[in-house]
Write a protein that holds these residues in place. Structure first.
Motif, short mmCIF file in Angstrom:
data_model
loop_
_atom_site.label_atom_id
_atom_site.label_comp_id
_atom_site.label_asym_id
_atom_site.label_seq_id
_atom_site.Cartn_x
_atom_site.Cartn_y
_atom_site.Cartn_z
N ILE A 6 0.84 -1.19 0.00
CA ILE A 6 0.00 0.00 0.00
C ILE A 6 0.88 1.24 0.00
O ILE A 6 1.74 1.40 0.88
CB ILE A 6 -0.93 0.03 1.23
N LEU A 17 -6.19 1.60 5.96
CA LEU A 17 -6.16 0.51 4.98
C LEU A 17 -5.42 -0.70 5.54
O LEU A 17 -5.83 -1.84 5.38
CB LEU A 17 -5.47 0.98 3.69
N ASN A 20 -7.67 -2.50 7.99
CA ASN A 20 -8.81 -3.15 7.35
C ASN A 20 -8.37 -4.34 6.49
O ASN A 20 -9.01 -5.39 6.51
CB ASN A 20 -9.56 -2.14 6.48
N LEU A 21 -7.32 -4.15 5.73
CA LEU A 21 -6.90 -5.25 4.87
C LEU A 21 -6.36 -6.41 5.70
O LEU A 21 -6.60 -7.57 5.39
CB LEU A 21 -5.83 -4.77 3.88
N LEU A 105 -14.96 0.63 1.16
CA LEU A 105 -13.95 -0.39 1.44
C LEU A 105 -14.28 -1.69 0.72
O LEU A 105 -13.40 -2.36 0.20
CB LEU A 105 -13.85 -0.64 2.95
N LEU A 108 -13.10 -1.60 -2.79
CA LEU A 108 -11.66 -1.81 -2.90
C LEU A 108 -11.31 -3.28 -2.68
O LEU A 108 -10.50 -3.86 -3.40
CB LEU A 108 -10.92 -0.94 -1.88
#
Lengths: 224, 224
Positions: A6, A17, A20-21, A105, A108
């Motif tokens: 990222i 991010l 969350n990822l 999200l 994505l």
DNA sequence: AAAACGCGTCAAGAACGTGTCAAGAAACCA
DNA sequence: TGGTTTCTTGACACGTTCTTGACGCGTTTT
């Protein structure tokens, strides 16, 4: 396991991010600028790149072409600009996808899945290798000197659990309850029988195991 | 020369895209509904698919999964819906990109270039061959020594699932739930009957299978 | 030093999974 | 509708896997 690089200069977005990822099972490699991004892409086995175009040290397009110089890793571009011209430039520079902020999200994540699916063929296989044998977690196959080794379901379950925790000590109770069920946590005899079978099938000298080690009174350990 | 399959039910959009893409050097194959689209994808050598989700005869998502059943051709989805949920569904069904209307032609062209760039390299044939027989995933046909082998729908579904995962162990539960439905995940008897039929039709010595292998207690494996 | 414990090994019966054949039920096609 | 194909189900033999007990050995505890 999919590894995502990222690249974003805004720390809070990067953190968000990242969290969350990671929560969705991805391994995340963060980079706050183009230079570290390009460096990270060389040192880590990256499966997908998520790239914000607004970077402090270099133009996002140069990051794309820098990556494309040697890698075909899927690149998803994030950008606040809605202009069609920017999209065209990024895509033509070698990006695979273009998402405009603000984005959901889940969108994505879906685009990540699509990108990872494409690049997936070359991604690293869940293979664990020792000098003597190889365990293919995805295909549930064990081979030794190139030849497939036949394992019974229980043998496989035990081996898988140990191999998924390489180098770590796994207690007998843990193996028993994960493989046979919590009610069997004290049936240590089962383990002795099955460890013996695994060693007979995998170790060069079953009586002096090198990879499937016993820690007396504690549990078992898989060493590479 | 890149060939693009355009699927859209609105004649004027179809015509407009056809003219514009042709002007940019693409060969265009038009389709006004899902059925003709799937048919066209089999008869023509398509490099990229541009798919409008709003079709009269079938759900756009089914077109995606229909294509994905045998082809890895890049799919760009066009849609009037901005909802993030629609994007997620389309991408997860197997689409590569999602463009919301209205869109600029140059953006579409850029995404087309990106998609064609990716797809260009692979050109993988949906054919799986073993020394004894050949499975044509695209045409749902199996031949043995040059002669077509007749498979029932269920036989085909089981074989297809195994062949799509060559070398990988597929659990009985997985085959059953994908072919018969999740409710049948424990009807292992079905599998025994159908594996026997497949072996009778495909293996040289059905009693000693070489390609359709059983891993007792675990599942089945297709070996080349 | 003896006993207790944990571990590895072997072997045999029980339990379970698999292959095979066949026949009735259901779905399909003309 | 009649005829054919396909699916479902049952029964049985066979092979594999799991469980269990017995025993020897080494280490630790008493």
């Amino acid at each position: 396991m999919t590894t995502v690089l990222i690249v974003d200069d805004e720390p809070q977005i990067l953190r968000a991010l990242q969290i969350n990822l990671h929560a969705h099972g991805y391994t995340v490699v963060p980079a706050a600028n183009g230079t570290t991004a390009l460096a990270a892409a060389q040192t880590h086995a990256i499966d997908v790149v998520v790239l914000d175009l607004g970077l402090p040290d270099m133009d996002g397009l140069d990051v794309i072409s820098g990556l494309r110089g040697w890698s075909e890793v899927p690149i998803i571009v994030l950008s606040a600009r809605h202009g069609s011209h920017d999209k065209v430039e990024a895509l033509d520079a070698g990006a695979d996808d273009y998402v405009t902020k603000p984005f959901g999200l889940d969108e994505l994540l879906a685009r990540l899945r699509a990108a990872a699916r494409r690049g997936g063929s070359q991604a690293s296989q869940p293979l664990v290798t020792t000098p003597e044998f190889t365990v293919d977690l995805a295909n549930k196959q064990v081979s030794r000197h190139g030849e497939a080794v036949r394992l019974t379901p229980t043998e496989w379950n035990v081996l898988e659990l140990l191999v998924r925790n390489p180098g770590r000590l796994v207690s007998q109770a843990q193996i028993l309850s994960e493989v046979w069920g919590p009610a069997y946590a004290k049936e240590t005899h089962y383990l002795r029988v099955y460890m013996a079978q695994l060693r007979r099938k995998l170790e060069v000298d079953p009586a002096n195991p090198v990879h499937l080690l016993t820690e007396a009174g504690m549990g078992y350990r898989f060493a590479l």
